[in-house]
Design a protein around this motif. Sequence first.
Motif, PDB file in Angstrom:
ATOM      1  N   LYS A 203      -8.982  -5.146  -0.268  1.00 55.10           N
ATOM      2  CA  LYS A 203      -9.711  -3.588   0.353  1.00 55.10           C
ATOM      3  C   LYS A 203      -8.066  -2.886   1.093  1.00 55.10           C
ATOM      4  O   LYS A 203      -8.163  -3.888   2.037  1.00 55.10           O
ATOM      5  CB  LYS A 203     -10.767  -2.594   0.659  1.00 55.10           C
ATOM      6  CG  LYS A 203     -11.855  -4.139   0.379  1.00 55.10           C
ATOM      7  CD  LYS A 203     -11.796  -3.209  -1.226  1.00 55.10           C
ATOM      8  CE  LYS A 203     -13.110  -3.268  -2.354  1.00 55.10           C
ATOM      9  NZ  LYS A 203     -13.437  -2.622  -3.351  1.00 55.10           N
ATOM     10  N   PRO A 204      -8.126  -1.552   1.424  1.00 58.41           N
ATOM     11  CA  PRO A 204      -6.955  -0.905   2.196  1.00 58.41           C
ATOM     12  C   PRO A 204      -7.849  -1.185   3.162  1.00 58.41           C
ATOM     13  O   PRO A 204      -9.049  -0.547   3.265  1.00 58.41           O
ATOM     14  CB  PRO A 204      -7.220   0.048   1.636  1.00 58.41           C
ATOM     15  CG  PRO A 204      -7.752   0.484   0.297  1.00 58.41           C
ATOM     16  CD  PRO A 204      -8.059  -0.966  -0.092  1.00 58.41           C
ATOM     17  N   PRO A 205      -7.204  -0.864   4.585  1.00 60.44           N
ATOM     18  CA  PRO A 205      -8.558  -0.498   5.569  1.00 60.44           C
ATOM     19  C   PRO A 205      -8.847   1.003   5.598  1.00 60.44           C
ATOM     20  O   PRO A 205      -8.453   2.024   5.035  1.00 60.44           O
ATOM     21  CB  PRO A 205      -6.677  -0.488   6.880  1.00 60.44           C
ATOM     22  CG  PRO A 205      -5.674  -1.214   6.404  1.00 60.44           C
ATOM     23  CD  PRO A 205      -5.465  -0.801   3.998  1.00 60.44           C
TER      24      PRO A 205
ATOM     25  N   PHE B 172       0.894  -1.135   0.154  1.00 59.89           N
ATOM     26  CA  PHE B 172      -0.236  -0.084  -0.202  1.00 59.89           C
ATOM     27  C   PHE B 172       0.766   1.240  -0.075  1.00 59.89           C
ATOM     28  O   PHE B 172       1.230   1.213   0.624  1.00 59.89           O
ATOM     29  CB  PHE B 172      -0.883   0.204   1.521  1.00 59.89           C
ATOM     30  CG  PHE B 172      -1.877  -0.797   1.151  1.00 59.89           C
ATOM     31  CD1 PHE B 172      -2.048  -1.761   2.143  1.00 59.89           C
ATOM     32  CD2 PHE B 172      -2.963  -0.707   1.003  1.00 59.89           C
ATOM     33  CE1 PHE B 172      -2.602  -3.225   2.156  1.00 59.89           C
ATOM     34  CE2 PHE B 172      -3.737  -1.897   0.575  1.00 59.89           C
ATOM     35  CZ  PHE B 172      -3.835  -2.936   1.172  1.00 59.89           C
TER      36      PHE B 172
ATOM     37  N   GLY C   4      -3.755   4.079  -0.747  1.00 61.57           N
ATOM     38  CA  GLY C   4      -3.595   3.859  -2.234  1.00 61.57           C
ATOM     39  C   GLY C   4      -4.379   2.356  -1.651  1.00 61.57           C
ATOM     40  O   GLY C   4      -5.488   1.774  -1.156  1.00 61.57           O
TER      41      GLY C   4
ATOM     42  N   GLN D 279     -10.396  -3.697   7.729  1.00 66.00           N
ATOM     43  CA  GLN D 279     -10.393  -4.212   6.856  1.00 66.00           C
ATOM     44  C   GLN D 279     -11.204  -5.595   6.069  1.00 66.00           C
ATOM     45  O   GLN D 279     -11.176  -5.920   7.143  1.00 66.00           O
ATOM     46  CB  GLN D 279      -8.558  -4.395   6.403  1.00 66.00           C
ATOM     47  CG  GLN D 279      -8.209  -4.896   5.187  1.00 66.00           C
ATOM     48  CD  GLN D 279      -7.029  -4.742   5.733  1.00 66.00           C
ATOM     49  OE1 GLN D 279      -5.838  -5.399   6.653  1.00 66.00           O
ATOM     50  NE2 GLN D 279      -5.653  -4.276   3.730  1.00 66.00           N
TER      51      GLN D 279
END
Lengths: 113, 116
Positions: free
Chosen positions: B41-43, A90, A104, B37
């Motif tokens: 997917k991102p947190p 990330f 991101g 999360q």
Amino acid sequence: AQSVTQLDSHVSVSEGTPVLLRCNYSSSYSPSLFWYVQHPNKGLQLLLKYTSAATLVKGINGFEAEFKKSETSFHLTKPSAHMSDAAEYFCVVINSYGNKLVFGAGTILRVKS
Amino acid sequence: DTEVTQTPKHLVMGMTNKKSLKCEQHMGHRAMYWYKQKAKKPPELMFVYSYEKLSINESVPSRFSPECPNSSLLNLHLHALQPEDSALYLCASSQDKQREVYNEQFFGPGTRLTVL
């Protein structure tokens, strides 16, 4: 508002070959930028951070990133991929108040033997 | 000690249960965070505590209730959750912005929550 765009959702490399994970940022001021790595079912680990001290930033496990203001980029590189590098990465910028990370979408790195 | 610890590692609960997640750090950080999360997917930020006071609530449903008993501990109390709340819950800490410009966050390993 600050934002980051990771240009590749998936990257696949062979073990021993170079790694390039691309990130572009948008910020109205000089940003603080980070790369985090997340192995499956694990928390996030900080790889490296840019804080305006030097444009080439060295991190852990042989990773480095170069801050290029003219290109608004902060790409992550490693000269030689290892199987243990397979993970999700990330790119992150911190907001102007310094209290929120803006993530991101992530890049999944696959390393082939 | 540069570690953030979280317990339990895994939690399965029914929709009528009450449970709590625990987070601990001994780095002297005065800002602590809860993230949710979902897979791939991102947190997503849920709550921020600064000097043991809640400073940010990202419009989280009231079935999630955070608590910061002291500067080293952060809890997340869970009640009447829904199956869609199943996720990895991450805790993080950082030096407070008043003392540290760059504010990188250190994350714990997370609690994998499954709501049946």
